[in-house]
Every structure is written in C-alpha cells, then in structure tokens.
Design an enzyme around this catalytic site. Structure first.
Site, PDB file in Angstrom:
ATOM      1  N   LYS A 215       0.834  -1.214   0.000  1.00 47.58           N
ATOM      2  CA  LYS A 215       0.000   0.000   0.000  1.00 47.58           C
ATOM      3  C   LYS A 215       0.871   1.267   0.000  1.00 47.58           C
ATOM      4  CE  LYS A 215      -3.331   2.869   0.721  1.00 47.58           C
ATOM      5  NZ  LYS A 215      -4.416   3.131  -0.209  1.00 47.58           N
ATOM      6  N   CYS A 269      -3.986  10.534   1.565  1.00 53.96           N
ATOM      7  CA  CYS A 269      -3.208   9.311   1.277  1.00 53.96           C
ATOM      8  C   CYS A 269      -1.823   9.640   0.718  1.00 53.96           C
ATOM      9  CB  CYS A 269      -3.957   8.431   0.283  1.00 53.96           C
ATOM     10  SG  CYS A 269      -5.364   7.603   1.017  1.00 53.96           S
TER      11      CYS A 269
HETATM   12  N1  LIG Z   1     -10.732   7.087   2.366  1.00 55.29           N
HETATM   13  C1  LIG Z   1     -10.000   6.458   1.467  1.00 55.29           C
HETATM   14  O1  LIG Z   1     -10.193   6.663   0.273  1.00 55.29           O
HETATM   15  C2  LIG Z   1      -8.931   5.472   1.865  1.00 55.29           C
HETATM   16  C3  LIG Z   1      -8.363   4.677   0.862  1.00 55.29           C
HETATM   17  C4  LIG Z   1      -7.418   3.748   1.232  1.00 55.29           C
HETATM   18  C5  LIG Z   1      -7.033   3.618   2.568  1.00 55.29           C
HETATM   19  N2  LIG Z   1      -7.601   4.424   3.517  1.00 55.29           N
HETATM   20  C6  LIG Z   1      -7.173   4.226   4.889  1.00 55.29           C
HETATM   21  O2  LIG Z   1      -8.238   3.623   5.620  1.00 55.29           O
HETATM   22  C7  LIG Z   1      -8.211   4.071   6.983  1.00 55.29           C
HETATM   23  C8  LIG Z   1      -9.572   4.661   7.338  1.00 55.29           C
HETATM   24  O3  LIG Z   1      -9.772   5.807   6.526  1.00 55.29           O
HETATM   25  P1  LIG Z   1     -11.185   6.494   6.341  1.00 55.29           P
HETATM   26  O4  LIG Z   1     -11.052   7.390   5.166  1.00 55.29           O
HETATM   27  O5  LIG Z   1     -12.261   5.455   6.364  1.00 55.29           O
HETATM   28  O6  LIG Z   1     -11.267   7.356   7.678  1.00 55.29           O
HETATM   29  P2  LIG Z   1     -12.504   8.222   8.211  1.00 55.29           P
HETATM   30  O7  LIG Z   1     -11.924   9.335   8.973  1.00 55.29           O
HETATM   31  O8  LIG Z   1     -13.478   8.459   7.107  1.00 55.29           O
HETATM   32  O9  LIG Z   1     -13.259   7.223   9.219  1.00 55.29           O
HETATM   33  C9  LIG Z   1     -12.683   6.623  10.316  1.00 55.29           C
HETATM   34  C10 LIG Z   1     -13.760   6.365  11.378  1.00 55.29           C
HETATM   35  O10 LIG Z   1     -13.125   5.678  12.463  1.00 55.29           O
HETATM   36  C11 LIG Z   1     -13.676   6.164  13.666  1.00 55.29           C
HETATM   37  N3  LIG Z   1     -12.766   5.821  14.757  1.00 55.29           N
HETATM   38  C12 LIG Z   1     -11.659   6.472  15.195  1.00 55.29           C
HETATM   39  N4  LIG Z   1     -11.084   5.797  16.195  1.00 55.29           N
HETATM   40  C13 LIG Z   1     -11.856   4.696  16.424  1.00 55.29           C
HETATM   41  C14 LIG Z   1     -11.774   3.612  17.321  1.00 55.29           C
HETATM   42  N5  LIG Z   1     -10.772   3.508  18.197  1.00 55.29           N
HETATM   43  N6  LIG Z   1     -12.747   2.662  17.294  1.00 55.29           N
HETATM   44  C15 LIG Z   1     -13.767   2.741  16.407  1.00 55.29           C
HETATM   45  N7  LIG Z   1     -13.887   3.756  15.526  1.00 55.29           N
HETATM   46  C16 LIG Z   1     -12.935   4.708  15.514  1.00 55.29           C
HETATM   47  C17 LIG Z   1     -13.871   7.642  13.420  1.00 55.29           C
HETATM   48  O11 LIG Z   1     -14.807   8.208  14.315  1.00 55.29           O
HETATM   49  C18 LIG Z   1     -14.353   7.643  11.954  1.00 55.29           C
HETATM   50  O12 LIG Z   1     -15.779   7.586  11.880  1.00 55.29           O
HETATM   51  C19 LIG Z   1      -7.063   5.073   7.070  1.00 55.29           C
HETATM   52  O13 LIG Z   1      -5.909   4.423   7.509  1.00 55.29           O
HETATM   53  C20 LIG Z   1      -6.885   5.521   5.631  1.00 55.29           C
HETATM   54  O14 LIG Z   1      -5.587   5.973   5.380  1.00 55.29           O
HETATM   55  C21 LIG Z   1      -8.557   5.332   3.181  1.00 55.29           C
END
Ligand SMILES: NC(=O)c1ccc[n+]([C@@H]2O[C@H](COP(=O)([O-])OP(=O)(O)OC[C@H]3O[C@@H](n4cnc5c(N)ncnc54)[C@H](O)[C@@H]3O)[C@@H](O)[C@H]2O)c1
Length: 438
Positions: A215, A269
C-alpha cells in the site's frame, strides 16, 4: 473458516462501505464507531459520508437486520479495523538535521485495545488502516496478545490494505484485487476466506509486512512521480520551454509516463503515506523524503509565479478558483490549493476563493459564494484545481464577469492563444515563455 458474525471498527469512508457490503452478503455485522454523532446519524436513517450508492446499501444493510451500529465491540468470528491513520500536526521526528512527519497511530492502538476483551480462540483480526511497516506485528499483535491468546496459533491476525478510489468505492471494493498478509500463512488463508464473501477480484496471500509495504509503495511511487513532474516544470520555466508540451512529447515514448505538475500534492493518502516510510527508516529514504519536500514546496512555487505575474501581492484582489485537493471532489484535506490560499492571505492579498464542491471552504480563507462574486473586481485570477466546471469556462465568459487581465493557470486547463485573444495575459505553471502582453 465459517464467518457468521463480524465486527467492523471505524465507520468512515472505508469501514462503512465494507461493513454494509458484508451485511448485504449475508454476514451479521456489528459496526462500531467512537464518534457518537456517526452512530446517531446512521441509527436515525441518515448518512455522514458522501459516496455514490452508499446511502442505498447502508439502508439495505440496516433494514435487513444484518448491520447494527453501536459504540462497543461484541464477541464475533472476525474483527476488522478501519480507523484513521493521519500524521501528527504538532509532532515531528528528526534525522541528520532534517525533520519528518510522524504517524498518529492512536486510533489503531485504541481499536486494538477495544477488541481485547472480546477476542476468542479461533477468531480473525484484520487491520485495514494504512500503516507504517511492521505495525501489525509490532503494534497490533502485542496489544491483542494481552488477551492471553497467541497470534498465529490461538487466533489469526492479518493486514489487508484498502486501495479503493473515492467515488468508486462500492464497485472497487468488490472488483479490485485484494492483498491479504498474515502473521502466518494460516492467518492469510483465514483473511482470504473472509473477503471471498464478496471480493470478485483476485485475492493474493502474503505476509503482513509485505501487505503493509504494498500500500505504501503504491502511494509513494505516485508522490515521487509527481515530484519529478514538478521539477520538470521548474526546469522548463528556467529554459524557456512549455513543460506540458514537453511532457506530451516525452509520453509518446512507449515506456514513459510522466505525470502532471501542479500546485502540489494533497489528500489524506499520497501526501501522508510516504512519511510512514521515512519515519520508520529515515536513513534509507532520501529520495522519498526529497520528493515529499518538493511537493510540499510547490504552493510556495505558485506564489513566486503569481508574484512574477503581478509584482507585489499586497492588497491585490485575487480570485482563487478551487480549493479541493484534486478535480471534481469536495475533499479539502491536506489540499495544496488551500495552502496557497493561506499563503496569499498571509502575504496581504485580498483573496476571494470559490470552491464549487464546498462553498463554505475552510476557516481563514475568505470565500465567495459564486464564481461571479469571486471574479468581480479581481486584479488576477488564479486557477488551482482542474474541476471540469473550470476547464469548461471560456475566456469570453470570464471576460464578461471580471476586470482582471492577469490569469495564472497552475493545472494546464486553459489555452494560451484563446485567452490572449480575449485580452488576458495568461501565465501557466511550467511554461517558461512570458505571455505576450494583451
Ligand atoms: N478514504 C479512502 O479513500 C482510503 C483509501 C485507502 C485507505 N484508507 C485508509 O483507511 C483508513 C480509514 O480511513 P477512512 O477514510 O475510512 O477514515 P474516516 O476518517 O473516514 O473514518 C474513520 C472512522 O473511524 C472512527 N474511529 C476512530 N477511532 C476509532 C476507534 N478507536 N474505534 C472505532 N472507531 C474509531 C472515526 O470516528 C471515523 O468515523 C485510514 O488508515 C486511511 O488511510 C482510506
């Protein structure tokens, strides 16, 4: 393995589509989030994320009774962690006098801790959050083993990177190839069986640290490639060349694919993930570090271009078009366009920014509610995002809305000759020829 019930921690852009997709494929899903507002919104039939098709699938998942949204995990066959992994705003590391950004892994730590009381023999835990190499083995595993169970023998532990594209998440979740890295081959196999519930793309098994690197390598490659395009733009300006023409000619070569320069790299990202490599191995990441610096400097470079076009920026009225980090999205996280706006405000310019996908913009950036309002009375127009709406603007349309004669295009959206004919001086990023004065 037989998965009947899973628990998804983190219901954001990744966790919510994943939880809903499992639920609509017949699995009982407990969706967990620490944000009360997220839980309330979902339980009241609302949705807190903008993603095409998501509302429909979340509604179907909730209505079927297969998806429940709560604040605490429960016992389950598998646990998925999809919580945020940003970098710290205020903490940095240092290597040989150079500073680098540090990953904020607090959400991953607390999600893993929250699973411990519910972890049972035979369970599977998968980390999906983008993480520095060895996070699964060095951070998550020891926390989960506080349960008294051993990863790899008592329970399975794996890492699976998420590589979906915002805007296409629901389709790509199912169709993309998926990499599953286990702390043991059996853990990878268990992960592969879980995702086979809905994944139609190839599922490839490997070890956890390889999967983490995959990744980070993808996003780092993109960052480095954009950095070289930005350096080519600087070189082209130095040598009186049009970088866009030079890139299109170079890309005629069958093995060359130079990306586009621009005002910098943003989003949560590509501008974040390379730091995860630098932080964990600063002595062998000089190129990655330098690329990050080049891209982070690019907003300052745009300022120089603007100064070249306008002279002093103090009190100049600048119509700034676009704040998002990439075209046609409403996401302003880590956006270089927003950084340019802040630099302009600091330089004493009179900024009017217009972002069609998020008209409220960001605190500290004076916003215009419409394009007309941004352009009216401006001294110069600065184009920072290649939104389709901006690309389609014609010079004569803009001419009717503004007295500005200076236009700075950082994304190669507008044709020099056409704008010049309409009476504008068009300065383009990466073009070393000054426009003929209108
Ligand atoms: N959004 C994308 O396009 C994308 C793509 C690839 C990878 N990622 C990776 O995926 C991961 C999540 O990203 P996202 O965009 O979904 O984030 P986001 O901020 O949209 O959502 C994350 C959620 O997790 C919750 N959260 C925080 N701490 C928590 C805990 N301890 N227990 C339960 N819930 C908790 C938050 O309240 C939030 O609702 C990150 O590492 C990101 O880098 C995201």
């Amino acid at each position: 393995m037989n998965f009947q019930k899973i628990c998804v921690l983190g219901l954001g852009y990744i966790g919510l589509p994943t939880a809903s997709t499992f639920a609509t494929h017949g699995i009982q899903v407990i969706g967990v989030d620490v944000n009360r507002r997220v839980i309330e919104t979902l339980n009241n039939g609302g949705i807190h994320i903008h993603e095409p098709g998501l509302r429909t699938i979340v509604e179907a998942a909730l209505k079927s009774g297969n998806l429940t949204v709560v604040a605490q995990p429960e016992e389950a066959d598998a646990f998925l962690i999809a919580v945020p992994t940003p970098f710290y705003g205020d903490k940095t590391g240092e290597f040989e006098g150079e500073t680098y950004k540090l990953a904020d892994m607090r959400a991953v730590t607390s999600a893993a801790e929250a699973i411990v009381p519910y972890l049972r023999k035979g369970n599977l835990v998968v980390l999906e959050s983008t993480s520095p190499p060895r996070t699964t083995v060095d951070l998550v595993k020891p926390i989960l083993e506080r349960s008294g169970l051993k990863a790899g023998s008592d329970f399975h532990l794996a890492y699976s990177p998420e590589r979906v594209l915002p805007g296409q998440i629901l389709r790509e979740l199912i169709e993309n190839a998926r990499v599953i890295g286990g702390v043991t081959p059996e853990s990878a196999q268990a992960g592969a069986e879980l995702y086979a519930t809905f994944v139609k793309g190839k599922i490839i098994q490997t070890d956890a640290t390889t999967a983490e690197m995959v990744k980070l390598m993808e996003n780092t490659t993109r960052d480095v490639n954009i950095a070289i395009a930005n350096e080519f733009a600087r070189l082209a300006e130095r040598f009186g060349v049009d970088v866009w023409e030079a890139i299109s000619l170079a890309n005629l070569h069958p093995r060359i694919n130079i990306l586009s320069p621009g005002p910098g790299v943003g989003g949560h990202c590509i501008s974040v993930d390379p730091w995860f490599f630098v932080e964990t191995a600063p002595d062998v990441t000089q190129l990655i570090y330098t690329a990050r610096k080049v891209n982070d400097e690019q907003p300052h470079y745009v300022m120089l271009l603007l100064q070249k076009a306008l002279g002093s920026l103090k009190d100049k009225k600048i119509a700034l078009l676009g704040l998002a980090y990439k075209p046609d999205v409403d996401d302003l996280r880590e956006s270089p366009a927003a950084e340019v706006a802040h630099l302009l405000v600091d330089a004493g310019a009179d900024v009017r920014a217009f972002e069609p996908f998020k008209v409220d913009g960001l605190p500290g950036i004076p916003m215009a509610a419409t394009l007309e309002e941004a352009l009216k009375g401006a001294d110069a127009i600065l184009l920072l995002v290649r939104h389709t709406q901006f690309c389609e603007l014609s010079a004569s349309e803009v001419d009717a809305l503004t007295s500005a004669r200076v236009v700075v295009d950082t994304v190669n959206a507008w044709d020099q000759a056409t704008w010049q004919q309409a009476g504008f001086s068009l300065f383009r990023l990466g073009v070393g020829k000054s426009p003929v004065s209108a």
